[in-house]
Design a protein around this motif. Structure first.
Motif, PDB file in Angstrom:
ATOM      1  N   LYS A  78       0.844  -1.191   0.000  1.00 33.81           N
ATOM      2  CA  LYS A  78       0.000   0.000   0.000  1.00 33.81           C
ATOM      3  C   LYS A  78       0.880   1.242   0.000  1.00 33.81           C
ATOM      4  CE  LYS A  78      -3.605   2.340   2.555  1.00 33.81           C
ATOM      5  NZ  LYS A  78      -4.329   2.427   3.804  1.00 33.81           N
ATOM      6  N   ARG A  79       0.700   2.089  -0.982  1.00 31.09           N
ATOM      7  CA  ARG A  79       1.426   3.358  -1.075  1.00 31.09           C
ATOM      8  C   ARG A  79       0.777   4.334  -0.114  1.00 31.09           C
ATOM      9  NH1 ARG A  79       5.250   6.961  -1.920  1.00 31.09           N
ATOM     10  NH2 ARG A  79       5.375   8.001  -3.925  1.00 31.09           N
ATOM     11  N   VAL A  80       1.584   5.003   0.720  1.00 30.47           N
ATOM     12  CA  VAL A  80       1.035   5.916   1.719  1.00 30.47           C
ATOM     13  C   VAL A  80       1.243   7.363   1.286  1.00 30.47           C
ATOM     14  CG1 VAL A  80       1.134   6.654   4.127  1.00 30.47           C
ATOM     15  CG2 VAL A  80       1.403   4.243   3.551  1.00 30.47           C
ATOM     16  N   SER A  81       2.487   7.780   1.194  1.00 31.10           N
ATOM     17  CA  SER A  81       2.804   9.151   0.807  1.00 31.10           C
ATOM     18  C   SER A  81       2.831   9.246  -0.708  1.00 31.10           C
ATOM     19  CB  SER A  81       4.159   9.529   1.398  1.00 31.10           C
ATOM     20  OG  SER A  81       4.436  10.871   1.164  1.00 31.10           O
ATOM     21  N   LYS A  82       2.086  10.195  -1.247  1.00 29.38           N
ATOM     22  CA  LYS A  82       1.980  10.362  -2.695  1.00 29.38           C
ATOM     23  C   LYS A  82       2.500  11.742  -3.074  1.00 29.38           C
ATOM     24  CE  LYS A  82      -2.009   7.416  -2.575  1.00 29.38           C
ATOM     25  NZ  LYS A  82      -3.415   7.317  -2.452  1.00 29.38           N
ATOM     26  N   PRO A  83       2.785  11.974  -4.350  1.00 27.81           N
ATOM     27  CA  PRO A  83       3.274  13.303  -4.731  1.00 27.81           C
ATOM     28  C   PRO A  83       2.304  14.430  -4.383  1.00 27.81           C
ATOM     29  CG  PRO A  83       3.684  11.765  -6.499  1.00 27.81           C
ATOM     30  CD  PRO A  83       2.862  11.034  -5.473  1.00 27.81           C
ATOM     31  N   GLY A  84       1.005  14.178  -4.390  1.00 28.46           N
ATOM     32  CA  GLY A  84       0.022  15.211  -4.060  1.00 28.46           C
ATOM     33  C   GLY A  84      -0.238  15.363  -2.579  1.00 28.46           C
ATOM     34  N   LEU A  85       0.113  14.353  -1.799  1.00 31.07           N
ATOM     35  CA  LEU A  85      -0.132  14.393  -0.359  1.00 31.07           C
ATOM     36  C   LEU A  85       0.976  13.626   0.359  1.00 31.07           C
ATOM     37  CD1 LEU A  85      -2.008  15.127   2.028  1.00 31.07           C
ATOM     38  CD2 LEU A  85      -3.125  12.930   1.672  1.00 31.07           C
ATOM     39  N   ARG A  86       1.934  14.350   0.869  1.00 31.90           N
ATOM     40  CA  ARG A  86       3.041  13.733   1.590  1.00 31.90           C
ATOM     41  C   ARG A  86       2.608  13.421   3.019  1.00 31.90           C
ATOM     42  NH1 ARG A  86       6.591  12.274  -2.337  1.00 31.90           N
ATOM     43  NH2 ARG A  86       6.973  14.013  -3.713  1.00 31.90           N
ATOM     44  N   VAL A  87       3.030  12.246   3.525  1.00 32.09           N
ATOM     45  CA  VAL A  87       2.677  11.831   4.878  1.00 32.09           C
ATOM     46  C   VAL A  87       3.978  11.639   5.663  1.00 32.09           C
ATOM     47  CG1 VAL A  87       1.567  10.061   6.281  1.00 32.09           C
ATOM     48  CG2 VAL A  87       0.607  10.669   4.056  1.00 32.09           C
ATOM     49  N   TYR A  88       4.114  12.405   6.735  1.00 29.45           N
ATOM     50  CA  TYR A  88       5.317  12.345   7.561  1.00 29.45           C
ATOM     51  C   TYR A  88       4.966  11.816   8.936  1.00 29.45           C
ATOM     52  CZ  TYR A  88       7.363  15.273   3.951  1.00 29.45           C
ATOM     53  OH  TYR A  88       7.821  15.742   2.762  1.00 29.45           O
ATOM     54  N   SER A  89       5.983  11.257   9.601  1.00 27.91           N
ATOM     55  CA  SER A  89       5.782  10.716  10.935  1.00 27.91           C
ATOM     56  C   SER A  89       7.017  11.001  11.779  1.00 27.91           C
ATOM     57  CB  SER A  89       5.545   9.206  10.847  1.00 27.91           C
ATOM     58  OG  SER A  89       5.466   8.657  12.128  1.00 27.91           O
ATOM     59  N   GLY A  90       6.782  11.426  12.993  1.00 31.04           N
ATOM     60  CA  GLY A  90       7.882  11.640  13.930  1.00 31.04           C
ATOM     61  C   GLY A  90       8.239  10.336  14.624  1.00 31.04           C
ATOM     62  N   ILE A  91       9.253  10.373  15.435  1.00 33.57           N
ATOM     63  CA  ILE A  91       9.712   9.168  16.134  1.00 33.57           C
ATOM     64  C   ILE A  91       8.647   8.630  17.089  1.00 33.57           C
ATOM     65  CG2 ILE A  91      10.894  10.566  17.874  1.00 33.57           C
ATOM     66  CD1 ILE A  91      11.817   7.018  16.736  1.00 33.57           C
ATOM     67  N   ASN A  92       7.844   9.515  17.663  1.00 34.80           N
ATOM     68  CA  ASN A  92       6.852   9.078  18.655  1.00 34.80           C
ATOM     69  C   ASN A  92       5.652   8.375  18.049  1.00 34.80           C
ATOM     70  OD1 ASN A  92       8.405  10.128  20.729  1.00 34.80           O
ATOM     71  ND2 ASN A  92       7.478  12.149  20.513  1.00 34.80           N
ATOM     72  N   ASN A  93       5.392   8.578  16.760  1.00 38.31           N
ATOM     73  CA  ASN A  93       4.217   7.938  16.160  1.00 38.31           C
ATOM     74  C   ASN A  93       4.563   7.223  14.854  1.00 38.31           C
ATOM     75  OD1 ASN A  93       4.654  10.295  14.806  1.00 38.31           O
ATOM     76  ND2 ASN A  93       2.582  11.073  14.968  1.00 38.31           N
TER      77      ASN A  93
END
Length: 132
Positions: A78-93
């Motif tokens: 499953k692709r999560v981060s896409k060119p139109g919507l980037r998805v970032y996550s910090g170390i805590n989550n």
């Protein structure tokens, strides 16, 4: 010309898995090679072989199956981060995929790695995809 090489790579692997092909040919980029090496480290694919046809460079992924019924090791991508919507996550989550049965591939400042490696190093980043 493909604009999203990661989605193209994941789609090629997904389609080959559905048809139970042994190999997949993927155009070479630094990101796709990094993702393929993580899949090999985590045991989702058997091997990676590089080859070059002028002017194109490709690599071949040898897919992994289990049992006589040739059940694919990769159940879902499953692709999560896409060119139109980037998805970032910090170390805590950082994400846990299927209760740590799957992996999340994350692009960090220290390179592309799995969620387990990112947790050990204590860094977050862009979540590229989930694989189980």
């Amino acid at each position: 010309m493909v604009t999203d090489t990661i989605s193209d790579m994941l789609t090629r692997i997904r389609n080959a898995n559905l048809l139970k092909h042994q190999i997949v040919q993927i155009p070479t980029t630094k990101m796709s090679l990094a993702i393929a090496s993580i899949l090999k480290e985590e045991g989702f694919i058997e091997d990676i072989k590089k080859y070059e046809e002028n002017p194109n460079r490709y690599f071949i992924i040898l897919l992994k199956y289990k049992g006589k019924s040739r059940e694919p090791v990769i159940q879902k991508i499953k692709r999560v981060s896409k060119p139109g919507l980037r998805v970032y996550s910090g170390i805590n989550n950082l994400p846990q995929v299927l209760g740590n049965l799957g992996i999340a591939i994350i692009s960090t400042s220290k390179g592309v790695m799995s969620n387990f490696t990112a947790k050990e190093l204590g860094i977050g980043g862009e979540i590229l995809c989930y694989i189980w």
